[in-house]
Design a protein around this motif. Structure first.
Motif, PDB file in Angstrom:
ATOM      1  N   PHE A  68       3.609  -0.040  -4.881  1.00  0.00           N
ATOM      2  CA  PHE A  68       5.011   0.838  -4.719  1.00  0.00           C
ATOM      3  C   PHE A  68       4.964   2.352  -4.054  1.00  0.00           C
ATOM      4  N   TYR A  69       5.400   2.359  -2.918  1.00  0.00           N
ATOM      5  CA  TYR A  69       5.358   3.769  -1.790  1.00  0.00           C
ATOM      6  C   TYR A  69       6.572   4.492  -1.584  1.00  0.00           C
ATOM      7  N   VAL A  70       6.897   5.744  -1.111  1.00  0.00           N
ATOM      8  CA  VAL A  70       8.204   6.043  -0.759  1.00  0.00           C
ATOM      9  C   VAL A  70       9.146   5.214  -0.840  1.00  0.00           C
ATOM     10  N   GLY A  71       9.151   4.400  -2.107  1.00  0.00           N
ATOM     11  CA  GLY A  71      10.654   3.759  -1.668  1.00  0.00           C
ATOM     12  C   GLY A  71      10.842   1.895  -1.452  1.00  0.00           C
ATOM     13  N   HIS A  72       9.604   1.380  -0.992  1.00  0.00           N
ATOM     14  CA  HIS A  72       9.784   0.353  -1.287  1.00  0.00           C
ATOM     15  C   HIS A  72       8.475  -0.446  -1.159  1.00  0.00           C
ATOM     16  N   TYR A  73       7.572  -1.181  -1.285  1.00  0.00           N
ATOM     17  CA  TYR A  73       6.722  -1.855  -1.844  1.00  0.00           C
ATOM     18  C   TYR A  73       5.490  -2.160  -0.057  1.00  0.00           C
ATOM     19  N   LEU A  74       4.152  -1.883  -1.031  1.00  0.00           N
ATOM     20  CA  LEU A  74       3.689  -2.587  -0.010  1.00  0.00           C
ATOM     21  C   LEU A  74       3.082  -3.721   0.033  1.00  0.00           C
ATOM     22  N   LYS A  75       3.053  -4.605   1.198  1.00  0.00           N
ATOM     23  CA  LYS A  75       2.271  -6.153   0.475  1.00  0.00           C
ATOM     24  C   LYS A  75       1.315  -6.407   1.443  1.00  0.00           C
ATOM     25  N   LEU A  76       0.576  -8.022   1.296  1.00  0.00           N
ATOM     26  CA  LEU A  76      -0.022  -8.766   2.472  1.00  0.00           C
ATOM     27  C   LEU A  76       0.661  -9.725   2.576  1.00  0.00           C
ATOM     28  N   ASP A  77      -0.450  -9.659   3.980  1.00  0.00           N
ATOM     29  CA  ASP A  77       1.022 -10.244   5.425  1.00  0.00           C
ATOM     30  C   ASP A  77       0.206 -11.913   5.082  1.00  0.00           C
ATOM     31  N   MET A  78      -0.881 -12.173   4.923  1.00  0.00           N
ATOM     32  CA  MET A  78      -0.886 -13.653   5.782  1.00  0.00           C
ATOM     33  C   MET A  78      -2.795 -14.476   4.797  1.00  0.00           C
ATOM     34  N   ILE A  79      -2.312 -15.627   4.777  1.00  0.00           N
ATOM     35  CA  ILE A  79      -3.906 -16.113   4.127  1.00  0.00           C
ATOM     36  C   ILE A  79      -4.362 -16.803   5.299  1.00  0.00           C
ATOM     37  N   ALA A  80      -5.893 -16.379   5.436  1.00  0.00           N
ATOM     38  CA  ALA A  80      -6.660 -17.015   6.273  1.00  0.00           C
ATOM     39  C   ALA A  80      -7.311 -18.526   6.180  1.00  0.00           C
ATOM     40  N   VAL A  81      -7.961 -19.806   6.077  1.00  0.00           N
ATOM     41  CA  VAL A  81      -8.001 -20.641   5.281  1.00  0.00           C
ATOM     42  C   VAL A  81      -9.311 -21.024   6.511  1.00  0.00           C
ATOM     43  N   ARG A  82     -10.152 -20.704   5.823  1.00  0.00           N
ATOM     44  CA  ARG A  82     -11.183 -20.890   6.380  1.00  0.00           C
ATOM     45  C   ARG A  82     -12.430 -22.302   6.085  1.00  0.00           C
ATOM     46  N   SER A  83     -12.414 -22.886   7.204  1.00  0.00           N
ATOM     47  CA  SER A  83     -13.424 -23.768   7.354  1.00  0.00           C
ATOM     48  C   SER A  83     -15.143 -23.617   6.966  1.00  0.00           C
TER      49      SER A  83
ATOM     50  N   ILE B  78     -10.402  -9.109  -2.261  1.00  0.00           N
ATOM     51  CA  ILE B  78      -9.297  -8.585  -2.383  1.00  0.00           C
ATOM     52  C   ILE B  78      -8.804  -7.846  -4.506  1.00  0.00           C
ATOM     53  N   GLU B  79     -10.216  -7.465  -4.449  1.00  0.00           N
ATOM     54  CA  GLU B  79     -10.101  -6.337  -5.520  1.00  0.00           C
ATOM     55  C   GLU B  79      -9.694  -5.553  -4.954  1.00  0.00           C
ATOM     56  N   PRO B  80      -8.132  -5.060  -5.569  1.00  0.00           N
ATOM     57  CA  PRO B  80      -7.339  -3.770  -5.868  1.00  0.00           C
ATOM     58  C   PRO B  80      -8.084  -2.775  -4.727  1.00  0.00           C
ATOM     59  N   HIS B  81      -9.136  -1.896  -5.295  1.00  0.00           N
ATOM     60  CA  HIS B  81      -9.683  -1.055  -4.426  1.00  0.00           C
ATOM     61  C   HIS B  81      -9.216  -0.863  -3.256  1.00  0.00           C
ATOM     62  N   ALA B  82     -10.136  -2.131  -2.919  1.00  0.00           N
ATOM     63  CA  ALA B  82     -10.015  -2.442  -1.468  1.00  0.00           C
ATOM     64  C   ALA B  82      -8.641  -2.195  -0.664  1.00  0.00           C
ATOM     65  N   LEU B  83      -7.550  -3.549  -1.082  1.00  0.00           N
ATOM     66  CA  LEU B  83      -6.725  -4.021  -0.886  1.00  0.00           C
ATOM     67  C   LEU B  83      -5.971  -2.421  -0.539  1.00  0.00           C
ATOM     68  N   LEU B  84      -5.583  -1.139  -1.985  1.00  0.00           N
ATOM     69  CA  LEU B  84      -4.910  -0.006  -1.396  1.00  0.00           C
ATOM     70  C   LEU B  84      -5.268   1.225  -0.970  1.00  0.00           C
ATOM     71  N   SER B  85      -7.149   0.989  -0.468  1.00  0.00           N
ATOM     72  CA  SER B  85      -7.277   1.761   0.293  1.00  0.00           C
ATOM     73  C   SER B  85      -6.451   1.282   1.893  1.00  0.00           C
ATOM     74  N   GLU B  86      -6.259  -0.230   1.577  1.00  0.00           N
ATOM     75  CA  GLU B  86      -6.036  -0.968   3.272  1.00  0.00           C
ATOM     76  C   GLU B  86      -4.868  -0.814   4.110  1.00  0.00           C
ATOM     77  N   VAL B  87      -3.697  -0.689   2.201  1.00  0.00           N
ATOM     78  CA  VAL B  87      -1.902  -1.446   3.043  1.00  0.00           C
ATOM     79  C   VAL B  87      -1.801   0.221   2.765  1.00  0.00           C
ATOM     80  N   TYR B  88      -2.642   1.785   2.182  1.00  0.00           N
ATOM     81  CA  TYR B  88      -1.991   2.572   2.145  1.00  0.00           C
ATOM     82  C   TYR B  88      -2.913   3.336   3.282  1.00  0.00           C
ATOM     83  N   MET B  89      -4.070   2.882   4.283  1.00  0.00           N
ATOM     84  CA  MET B  89      -4.723   3.591   5.859  1.00  0.00           C
ATOM     85  C   MET B  89      -3.401   3.086   6.986  1.00  0.00           C
ATOM     86  N   ARG B  90      -2.691   1.439   5.876  1.00  0.00           N
ATOM     87  CA  ARG B  90      -2.127   1.000   7.378  1.00  0.00           C
ATOM     88  C   ARG B  90      -0.788   1.778   7.193  1.00  0.00           C
ATOM     89  N   GLU B  91      -0.270   2.378   6.122  1.00  0.00           N
ATOM     90  CA  GLU B  91       0.866   2.720   6.093  1.00  0.00           C
ATOM     91  C   GLU B  91       0.278   4.325   6.826  1.00  0.00           C
TER      92      GLU B  91
END
Ligand code: SF4
Lengths: 464, 393
Positions: free
Chosen positions: A123-138, A313-326
């Motif tokens: 949750f952030y300022v009235g909406h949710y921050l999310k992730l966008d894409m899944i990369a399938v790696r061979s 996809i550890e939370p500390h990494a994800l949280l800092s990433e979605v926040y920096m993007r915002e």
């Protein structure tokens, strides 16, 4: 954009002020086109003059090409920027964050990981921050293995996918099961470009061009693909995770974006991709590597990556990433404010508390969500502090007794009539206003906690 | 009446009504088709790449270098510091290739407080054993955490805390200068009324050490703070609140009215934590830096960021999310570290070169990455060919 003043744009509009676009005049519409808050398709009159329409569309196209991937709700737009510094306008289309899965994962683990990526939210300022894409790696085992992994992923998740392999037969196998979902192809190189370009053309999907730190060969690929009629291109100049190579990676990102925006070099004005995931090539100790990866993510989020491939996809990494993007993509033209006023949270009665905070959107929504999730019925006043947080606003005198009074007066909120207690609660960070506020408003003033997450506990002790 | 149409006219007609394909139509007779030359080229070249070279220019508008400011004086310069730190001197945005970086662009000062203070748990664990003694605290951040500098905060002088006197506080300054030989930042308690007096005394006892005195700001008696810094040979921090014009005005006053020399000013335009106004702070710093580089002589000074305020962000210190809708927040030890470092990264790229930080791990990460961007760490090369299949996961 080649046109940057409303007056220049106005020349191309029908000039009849019919209002069908939702703006009162063509001139007003022109300014909305310049700040990119409207699209030219919104003027139906112009649509009828195909030539003029196309001419204006060309002139208004963003400097960096904008492409899309995925379908439906979670479709993403990549690129589309017009400036080098966010304060010059705003950055468009937040960096698309793609996280990897690989084709040797056990099915249970695969599904769990896909779900974690797809369902992450903050949750952030009235909406949710999310992730966008899944990369399938061979992992290079077999095309069949890759294909079934892609199949599983697209079955479990609606997120767009990126198909990752340097082997065209593997990519083709992946495309066979998900081409209708508009995946991103990763990647065409100097070695496989012929086959990969055919796949991009045949399946109409965007394609990433990869070169190892060499911008000449990256441009060679871009120019060649463009000549083949492929324009949905993303550039990956190679993300080196450390040392002097990291420095040159950083420089490459700046060079590419400068060429695209400042020098309008159209052949290279495509979205850029960063791959902080390469941190995992030099180490696999989870914590320090996740720090390095998140650090690279921050750096390239700030300097120009339009899409990014990550692993942890550890939370500390994800949280800092979605926040920096915002942080980078928040529109600097619209201050993060909510309207000042007195809002009801839940169903307040005469005995419910009256709590104050600033009208900085972030503060307001944080307090509001803490109150709602603590199931506290109350009135929450958002005081007009010009969108500044409580602590800074107390120091800068935007949050004062007079301002608080003004907020209640303007809202027509009469403590005698609305409450049985004639009491107001100040944020802990504004404690020093207590005396002033008692004098100015003639009511009882309590000092609440410093952080609004402590309000429920505070209420238990201080509010009966 | 019928009219004969050429094929080109037919195509144009169809284009105008947005028909893209015709079905069940046959043409009789000879048709001449003109083929665009570029399509012919494409045929020829489809099996070979069109070799191209990439080039891009440098930014000509960056005409003005950021002032070079030295903090700390060694015995050769009349002080007792083991080394001095110089920041500034660059003529481009941080880590850009447009011009050489003269000095390390990221210098970290770790915070030391003159009395125990409430700290986030992940930070507290590093300092628990030294909180009672500012000198031990200072020693620890230098010897164990390799701080380039220390930032000594005289918070005990705050009337709402201990209300310690200026001379009591200056005793601590002397102790700390004895305990460590790195350059120091001396900061008041942020109380506008009392700080000038406290800083004046602290400047006096540290005469000649070329400390950074924090701060002169529009809300305190900045003339008095500036006079003390001048008199005792220090550098001055010019602090404003997120407003480029206020920063310009204060700098101007410090130079014109207070006689502070240009090589003794560092700015703190106020920076915010990731998620808590960093967007605004980032752009404010970036605008100030760009203004300086393009010739605004009232803004071309080195810039400091108090990145340790990242610890005010609940994402940095809270054990878990107060909202049940949020995904799991994971371990706060990791979250906090990355939060402070990420805040630093953004500001380092915007134009800050001096940082106040608290978590040793965050400080180390920020320094490591920025050293790499600055070109002073050369690691082994990584081979990215076939990286997709080569990840060690
Ligand atoms: S719809 Fe077009 S013609 Fe009508 S007012 Fe808007 S811009 Fe002008």
């Amino acid at each position: 954009m080649k046109l940057n003043s409303p007056l220049q744009v106005y020349k191309y509009l029908p000039k009849i002020n019919c209002g069908k676009c939702g703006e009162k005049t063509c001139m007003a519409f022109a300014s909305r086109l310049v700040d990119r808050s409207k699209k030219i398709e919104d003027c139906q009159i112009l649509l009828q003059d195909k030539e003029k329409f196309l001419q204006l569309a060309e002139l208004l196209a963003p400097e960096i090409r904008e492409i899309t991937a995925g379908v439906g709700d979670r479709k993403v737009r990549i690129g589309g920027d017009d400036v080098l510094h966010r304060h010059q306008l705003t950055f468009f289309n937040p960096t698309v964050l793609a996280y990897d899965v690989w084709d040797t994962m056990e099915e249970v683990a695969l599904i769990e990981r896909v779900k974690k990526i797809s369902e992450f939210k903050k949750f952030y300022v009235g909406h949710y921050l999310k992730l966008d894409m899944i990369a399938v790696r061979s992992t290079g085992e077999s095309a069949a293995k890759f294909k079934s992994c892609v199949e599983k992923v697209t079955e479990v998740s609606t997120l767009p996918v990126m198909l990752c392999s340097f082997d065209p037969t593997v990519l083709k196998a992946g495309l066979e099961v998900c081409a209708d979902k508009k995946p991103v192809l990763y990647a065409a190189t100097k070695d496989n470009w012929e086959q990969v370009s055919k796949l991009a053309l045949e399946y109409h999907v965007p394609v990433v061009l990869f070169s190892e730190g060499d911008l000449d060969s990256l441009k060679t690929l871009a120019v060649s693909f463009n000549r083949l009629g492929i324009n949905d291109i993303i550039l990956d100049p190679g993300t080196y995770p450390e040392g002097a190579q990291l420095k040159s990676t950083f420089e490459n990102f700046i060079k590419l974006r400068r060429a695209g925006i400042k020098e309008s070099q159209k052949e290279i004005a495509y979205p850029i991709m960063a791959a902080p995931i390469t941190a995992w090539m030099i180490d696999n100790d989870p914590t320090p590597t996740s720090y390095l990866e998140a650090a690279l993510a921050s750096i390239f989020m700030i300097k120009y990556a339009d899409i990014m491939l990550l692993h942890s996809i550890e939370p500390h990494a994800l949280l800092s990433e979605v926040y920096m993007r915002e942080t980078m993509y928040t529109d600097p033209r619209t201050p993060l404010k909510v309207d000042s006023g007195v809002y009801k949270i839940g169903n307040p009665t005469k005995d419910s508390p009256v709590i104050t905070t600033s009208n900085f959107a972030l503060t307001y929504y944080t307090v509001e969500s803490d109150l709602s999730s603590g199931r506290i019925d109350c009135y929450l006043a958002s005081v007009n502090t010009d969108g500044i947080g409580v602590e800074a606003a107390v120091a800068g005198r935007q949050f004062t007794a007079a301002k608080i009074k003004e907020t209640f007066d303007e809202a027509g909120f009469d403590f005698k009539e609305k409450t049985s207690h004639n009491t107001i609660i100040l944020p802990g960070l504004a404690a020093r206003l207590q005396g002033d506020l008692e004098d100015v408003m003639g009511i009882k003033v309590l000092i609440g906690p410093v952080d609004s997450n402590q309000i429920p506990g505070w209420m238990d002790k201080n509010w009966l | 009446m019928s009219k004969e149409l050429t094929l080109a006219e037919v195509i144009e007609l169809l284009n105008n009504v947005e028909v893209e394909a015709l079905e069940g139509v046959t043409f009789e007779g000879d048709i001449e088709i003109e083929i665009d030359e570029s399509v012919m080229n494409f045929r020829e070249e489809a099996n070979k790449l069109i070799e191209s070279r990439f080039a891009v220019g440098t930014v000509n508008e960056w005409t003005t270098a950021i002032e070079e400011v030295t903090i700390g004086a060694t015995p050769a310069n009349g002080g007792s510091r083991g080394h001095a730190v110089t920041v500034g001197g660059e003529k481009a945005l941080p880590y850009y290739f447009d011009s050489e970086m003269k000095n390390p662009t990221c210098v970290v000062a770790i915070d030391v407080f003159d009395m125990p203070i409430q700290l986030a748990k992940s930070v507290r664990t590093s300092y628990e054993d030294v909180m009672e003694s500012p000198s031990d605290w200072a020693k620890k951040v230098v010897s164990e955490y390799h701080a380039d500098m220390i930032a000594l905060h005289l918070i005990s002088t705050d009337p709402k805390r201990k209300d310690a006197s200026a001379s009591e506080a200056s005793k601590t300054v002397e102790d700390v200068l004895q305990a460590v030989d790195v350059p120091i930042i001396i900061s008041g308690s942020g109380t506008h009324k009392k700080d000038p007096e406290v800083l004046e005394k602290a400047a006096e006892v540290s005469e000649g050490e070329r400390c950074l005195i924090a701060s002169a700001n529009p809300d305190n008696d900045y003339e008095r703070v500036a006079a003390a810094a001048n008199k005792y040979g220090h550098v001055l921090l010019s602090w404003t609140q997120l407003e480029i014009n206020a920063q310009k005005e204060l700098n101007r006053k410090l130079i014109k009215h207070c006689g502070v020399s240009r090589d003794r000013i560092v700015m703190d335009p106020t920076t915010a934590a990731l998620g808590y106004g960093l967007d605004y702070a980032y752009s404010n710093v970036e605008r100030i830096r760009l203004a300086g580089l393009t010739g605004d002589k009232e803004l071309n000074f080195p810039t400091l960021s108090v990145s340790s305020n990242a610890w005010n962000a609940r994402e940095a210190w809270m054990i878990s999310s107060p909202l049940k809708e949020d995904s799991n927040w994971g371990e706060r030890e990791h979250r906090g570290l990355i939060w402070e470092a990420a805040t630093g990264f953004a500001l380092a790229l915007a134009g800050c070169e001096l940082f106040m930080m608290m978590h040793p791990g965050s400080a180390q990460l920020l320094k490591k990455i920025t050293r790499m961007l600055g070109g002073s760490i050369n690691e082994e090369k990584t081979d990215l060919s076939n990286w997709i299949t080569k990840l060690i996961i």
